[in-house]
Scaffold this active site. Structure first.
Site, PDB file in Angstrom:
ATOM      1  N   TYR A  54       0.717  -0.877   0.026  1.00  0.00           N
ATOM      2  CA  TYR A  54       0.048   0.199  -0.142  1.00  0.00           C
ATOM      3  C   TYR A  54       0.986   1.061   0.081  1.00  0.00           C
ATOM      4  O   TYR A  54       1.013   1.788   1.184  1.00  0.00           O
ATOM      5  CB  TYR A  54      -1.097   0.413   1.577  1.00  0.00           C
ATOM      6  CG  TYR A  54      -1.632  -0.980   1.283  1.00  0.00           C
ATOM      7  CD1 TYR A  54      -2.156  -1.807   0.469  1.00  0.00           C
ATOM      8  CD2 TYR A  54      -2.467  -1.713   2.142  1.00  0.00           C
ATOM      9  CE1 TYR A  54      -3.314  -2.820   0.035  1.00  0.00           C
ATOM     10  CE2 TYR A  54      -2.854  -2.429   2.694  1.00  0.00           C
ATOM     11  CZ  TYR A  54      -3.333  -3.243   1.229  1.00  0.00           C
ATOM     12  OH  TYR A  54      -4.151  -4.026   2.047  1.00  0.00           O
ATOM     13  N   HIS A 138       0.327 -11.767   1.247  1.00  0.00           N
ATOM     14  CA  HIS A 138      -0.610 -11.472   0.971  1.00  0.00           C
ATOM     15  C   HIS A 138      -0.597 -11.955  -1.087  1.00  0.00           C
ATOM     16  O   HIS A 138       1.115 -11.892  -1.881  1.00  0.00           O
ATOM     17  CB  HIS A 138       0.273  -9.576   1.131  1.00  0.00           C
ATOM     18  CG  HIS A 138      -0.897  -8.873   0.576  1.00  0.00           C
ATOM     19  ND1 HIS A 138      -0.831  -7.616  -0.001  1.00  0.00           N
ATOM     20  CD2 HIS A 138      -2.211  -8.950  -0.109  1.00  0.00           C
ATOM     21  CE1 HIS A 138      -1.818  -6.384  -0.224  1.00  0.00           C
ATOM     22  NE2 HIS A 138      -2.330  -7.685  -0.250  1.00  0.00           N
TER      23      HIS A 138
END
Length: 323
Positions: A54, A138
Site C-alpha cells: 500500500y 498477501h
C-alpha cells in the site's frame, strides 16, 4: 472484541483498512491520514490492517506514526508478506499499481522463508513497532507452491516463537483461501470482495470450511471497490468500471434500502458482518468524515423487511443474509 481462531489476538467487529493511507488512487496528506486514525480510535475501532504494497510502505509509515499516541496493548495491527520492497531509482510514479506515490521502490514477489522474515522486519521498521499481531500471506495466487511449502511454515515458526500472535492469508478469491483453511493451521483468512450483497461466492466453500475448522474470517471489499457505497455510472466494481447489469442491481438495492429508511452502505456492512464465521469487516477509510460515516452506518439497525424484499425480488439468494 472477537478472538481470531484459537489465537489470543482479538479484533473489533469493524476494522480500519489502511490502503488509502498509502495514497490509493488519489493523494492523502499526512494530517488527513492522522485524523482518520484518530477518528477511528474515537469510534472504538481497534483493529488496523496495512501492507507494504500500500503506497510502497507509505501506509505502514503513516499508520505507525498515528498509532504512537495510543497504548500498544489496546490495539491490533496486521500487515502482510509476499511482496518485498526493493529500492528503485525513484523516477515516475506508482499509479500503474494504483497508488499516487513516487516510484521509490519496486515490489518483488517473494514467498520464501527468508523473504517472509525480511519483509516483516522491514514492516516493523516502517511501523515503528516491535511486533505486529497478525501477518497474512498477501495474494499468493500465482505462487501457491512456494507459499504453502516455504512461506506458510515460516509464519508458523514466527507464531511459535511468539513474534506474531496470529497468521493467515489474504486474497480476492476463495478457492486457495479454502485450501489454507482445510490444509494448514491458520488462525484467520482475509477475503476481499467475495461475500457482499453482489457476490456471495465465499458462502459456497470458504465460510462453511472456516466455521467447521474454527478459523476466523475477516472480510474486506464489502462495497466491491465502491459500487455498493455509491452506485453511479462512474462507480467501480472489483477495481474496474462497473458492468451495467451490476450497476442496475446495486441501484435497485439502494432504492429498496431507502424505502426501508436505511442506506445501501449500512445494508452492505450489515450483510457482511452477519455471517457467523465472520469476525470483522474491514472498511477502507481515507478521512475522518469517512470514518464517522462508516461507523454510523455500521451501527445502524437494518429493518428485517429489507432482507425479505431483497430475497423476494431476487436480488439476494433466499439462503443468504440476516434472518
Amino acid at each position: 472484541m472477537t478472538g481470531l481462531g484459537r489465537s489470543r489476538v482479538e479484533v473489533t467487529p469493524l476494522g480500519f483498512g489502511a490502503a488509502a493511507l498509502g495514497n490509493l488512487y488519489t493523494p492523502v496528506d499526512d494530517e488527513q491520514a492522522a485524523e482518520a486514525v484518530r477518528a477511528a480510535w474515537q469510534r472504538g475501532i481497534r483493529y488496523f490492517d496495512t501492507a507494504p504494497h500500500y503506497g510502497l510502505g507509505l501506509s505502514e509509515r503513516r499508520l505507525g506514526a498515528a498509532l504512537r499516541a495510543y497504548d500498544r496493548a489496546h490495539y491490533t495491527v496486521s500487515t502482510k508478506v509476499g511482496r518485498r520492497l526493493e529500492a528503485a531509482d525513484g523516477t515516475g510514479d506508482d499509479l500503474a499499481h494504483g497508488f499516487a506515490v513516487p516510484a521509490t521502490h519496486r515490489r518483488v514477489w517473494d514467498f520464501s522463508a527468508d523473504g517472509v522474515r525480511r519483509t516483516l522486519e522491514a514492516s516493523l521498521a516502517r511501523l515503528g513497532l516491535d511486533r505486529v499481531d497478525v501477518v497474512y500471506l498477501h495474494d499468493p495466487d500465482d505462487h501457491a507452491e512456494q507459499a504453502f511449502r516455504e512461506a506458510y511454515p515460516a509464519l508458523e515458526k514466527l507464531r511459535a516463537e511468539g513474534v506474531v500472535g496470529a497468521i493467515g492469508a489474504g486474497m480476492n478469491q476463495t478457492a486457495m483461501l479454502t485450501r489454507f483453511v482445510r490444509d494448514t493451521d491458520v488462525d484467520v483468512v482475509l477475503c476481499a470482495g467475495r461475500y457482499t450483497l453482489l457476490d456471495q461466492s465465499a458462502a459456497a466453500d470458504l465460510l462453511p470450511a472456516a466455521a467447521e475448522r474454527g478459523v476466523s474470517v475477516v472480510l474486506g471489499g464489502v462495497f466491491n471497490s465502491g459500487l455498493l457505497a455509491d452506485p453511479t455510472p462512474a462507480s467501480t466494481y472489483n477495481y474496474s468500471p462497473a458492468p451495467k447489469e451490476l450497476l442496475d442491481r446495486a441501484l435497485r438495492m439502494k432504492a429498496a434500502a431507502e424505502r426501508h429508511g436505511t442506506t445501501l452502505r449500512a445494508a452492505a456492512l450489515a450483510f457482511a458482518s452477519a455471517h457467523p464465521a465472520v469476525a470483522c469487516v474491514l472498511a477502507g477509510l481515507r478521512s475522518a468524515a469517512e470514518v464517522h460515516d462508516c461507523a454510523d452506518q455500521f451501527a445502524s439497525a437494518i429493518p428485517a423487511g429489507l432482507w425479505q424484499e431483497l430475497r423476494d425480488s431476487g436480488l439476494l439468494p433466499r439462503e443468504e443474509g440476516p434472518s
